[in-house]
Structure formats: structure tokens, C-alpha cells
Design an enzyme around this catalytic site. Structure first.
Site, short mmCIF file in Angstrom:
data_model
loop_
_atom_site.label_atom_id
_atom_site.label_comp_id
_atom_site.label_asym_id
_atom_site.label_seq_id
_atom_site.Cartn_x
_atom_site.Cartn_y
_atom_site.Cartn_z
N ARG A 24 -10.66 -13.39 2.48
CA ARG A 24 -11.65 -12.67 1.69
C ARG A 24 -11.22 -12.57 0.23
O ARG A 24 -11.76 -13.22 -0.64
CB ARG A 24 -11.88 -11.28 2.30
N HIS A 217 -1.35 -2.92 -2.45
CA HIS A 217 -2.02 -4.20 -2.70
C HIS A 217 -1.59 -4.68 -4.08
O HIS A 217 -2.10 -4.20 -5.10
CB HIS A 217 -3.53 -3.99 -2.63
N CYS A 250 -7.37 -13.02 -10.40
CA CYS A 250 -8.08 -11.84 -10.88
C CYS A 250 -8.94 -12.23 -12.07
O CYS A 250 -8.42 -12.75 -13.07
CB CYS A 250 -7.10 -10.74 -11.28
#
Length: 307
Positions: A24, A217, A250
Site C-alpha cells: 500500500r 513509521h 514521499c
């Protein structure tokens, strides 16, 4: 395959849970759209390698994340009621409707620790975002689903800079109060450092949240993900999000190299004598296989070294 020497540190936890996010959070940031059948095989391989949680996809609107537009079709190919939980990310009530229709049993929601990210990514504000998550979480819990919560931008924000720790704790506590079983604290742009990690976790504990309710995370933008994971281990964290091969990136930090690589985390845990249940050779082979599909080298240092 070579393995690290084991030197046990009795201060650290005996066992760690790895929450795999590659299918994901990893694939959604890749420019190559992976075929449906390959996504399903990727997840099956990760489960076979012993990952205890594998986040499968997201029921986000296809125009937002086209790489995951096949979420419902993918879930139909997966053992959603099997022994390994396969959570999906759910952004809103419509996403929850789709998840329930697909037989999903584990979901995740994601919130923001900063005002600007909430506006840009959630079309909400720092305060009103909970008005959106509340109904989703209440309905999911009423339906018997497990709900995990993410908080993004916990250590730094590309628009606002350093994020006040009290602000992060406030958002996180609110999500736990709404019924989240676990809170994943996200270093979304990879700017966390070891001392900051320990301080933030300590402030959650001081606010009454046990370390067993927290997960970390990390992104590896500045090469600090493993150091930050070790710092979190030192203060009792036992759940870590990671991505096979270091997949992902990111969009808010061009130099970001993706999530903490699962193989790199496993190698460190092996060296520390900490149990995790993951078959490293099988995982390395899986990441090499996926790298071939994506047409690029894995970001994971361990995968590259063992290849």
C-alpha cells in the site's frame, strides 16, 4: 546467505511485530503501475515470508491514487479471513462502504498532526479532521472491524517546520479515544532523530498511553530510519511499520528514499537477538522480484548486499 552475529541486549524487547506496508504505502508512491496479478502475488509472498500484518491497499478515490485504483479487485483475490490480517486504508465513509462490501476485517485511517497537511491532504483542518474520522471509526467498530490509526507529519512538516510534540500527542490521543486499537506515529518526511523519537514516545507515555498501543513509521530520507527504530526499541516500542525493499517515497520531500526497509529492520533485529518471525531469504527474494517488475534497484541496503 550470510547472517549477522547475534549479541543480545537484555534491555531491549524480546520480540517485535513488523507491520508490512509495501503493497500500500510503498506501491502507491511508485511511478510504475503494478499489474493486479503481480500485486496479489506480492502480498501472498509477503505472507509466506512470515510477515504478521500486510497492509494490502487503500480504498481511496482512484483519481487521488491511480496506482491503487484496483483495490476492490485486489481484495477479491486475497484471503481476507485468513490467519494473517490484510488491512486496507480507508479515507472516509465511502471508502468504508467499499471495504465492508469487499469483506475487509481490518482497516486503517490516517490523520494529520499539522494544519497545513490536513488542509492539503484531507481537505480538512487540524481540529475538524476528527469529525470525518469519527463516523468511519464508529461504524467500523460497530461492524466488528479492527481499526488502526496513522498520524502523519509527527516530527516535521515541509510547510510548517518542526511540529510541537503536544500537538502530536493531542491528535494521537483523540484517535485512540475514538477506538483505534493502535496508533502509528509517522515520520512522513524522514526528519526524525533518535532523541526526538524518545522524547515523543515519552510524552505519549506521560499522557497515559502505553507503548503497547504505539507503532513507529519511519522514512529514511536522511538515513536515520534504523537509528530511530533502535531508539524506539530502547523505550519499549515493539511494533514497527516497514516496506519490503524500502519501497515508496514521499511526495513532500524529493530526496525521500521511502519507508524503512523491512529487510534492513530484520537484519538489525536478528543481530540484536530479537524475535520477529520473518524469513529473511524469502523476503529478500520477494523484494528482488518486485524490483524487477518496477524496473529499478531496491532501496534496501540489505537486499543489495545479499543480492
Amino acid at each position: 546467505m550470510s547472517l549477522p552475529s547475534v549479541v543480545r541486549d537484555p534491555v531491549l524487547p524480546d520480540e517485535v511485530t513488523i507491520y508490512e506496508v509495501g503493497p500500500r504505502d510503498g506501491l502507491q508512491n511508485e511511478s510504475v503501475v503494478v499489474p493486479l496479478e503481480a500485486k496479489a502475488e506480492f502480498i501472498h509472498r509477503l505472507v509466506a515470508a512470515g510477515l504478521p500484518y500486510v497492509e494490502a491497499t487503500s480504498f481511496v478515490h482512484p483519481t487521488w491514487v491511480p496506482q491503487l485504483a484496483d483495490a476492490a479487485d485486489l481484495v477479491a483475490l486475497l484471503p481476507m479471513t485468513g490467519s494473517t490480517p490484510l488491512p486496507v486504508l480507508v479515507p472516509n465513509e465511502r471508502g468504508l462502504d467499499r471495504a465492508l462490501e469487499s469483506g475487509v476485517r481490518h482497516i486503517a485511517v490516517f490523520a494529520s498532526a499539522t494544519e497545513t497537511f490536513a488542509q492539503k491532504n484531507l481537505n480538512s483542518t487540524l481540529d475538524t479532521q476528527l469529525d470525518m474520522f469519527g463516523p468511519v471509526m464508529r461504524r467500523a467498530l460497530a461492524a466488528g472491524l479492527d481499526v488502526r490509526a496513522y498520524v502523519s507529519m509527527c516530527f516535521g512538516d515541509p510547510w510548517e517546520g518542526e511540529v510541537p510534540i503536544d500537538q502530536v500527542v493531542s491528535v494521537g490521543q483523540s484517535l485512540l479515544d475514538l477506538g483505534a486499537s493502535q496508533l502509528s506515529i509517522g515520520d512522513t518526511i524522514g526528519v526524525a532523530t533518535a532523541g526526538h523519537v524518545r522524547e515523543l514516545i515519552g510524552r505519549f507515555v506521560a499522557a497515559g498511553t502505553g507503548v503497547d498501543r504505539l507503532a513507529m513509521h519511519f522514512h529514511d530520507t536522511y538515513g536515520q530510519a534504523l537509528a530511530n527504530a533502535h531508539a524506539a526499541l530502547q523505550v519499549g516500542i515493539t511494533t514497527f511499520d516497514a516496506s519490503a525493499g524500502g519501497l515508496g517515497g514521499c511526495p513532500y520531500a524529493e530526496s525521500a528514499t521511502g519507508n524503512l526497509a523491512t529487510e534492513d529492520l530484520v537484519w538489525m533485529l536478528d543481530g540484536l537477538g530479537i524475535r520477529h518471525g520473518v524469513d529473511l531469504p524469502a523476503l529478500v527474494e520477494t523484494s528482488r522480484w518486485m524490483a524487477g517488475i518496477l524496473g529499478k534497484e531496491p532501496a534496501s541496503a540489505v537486499v543489495r548486499a545479499l543480492a
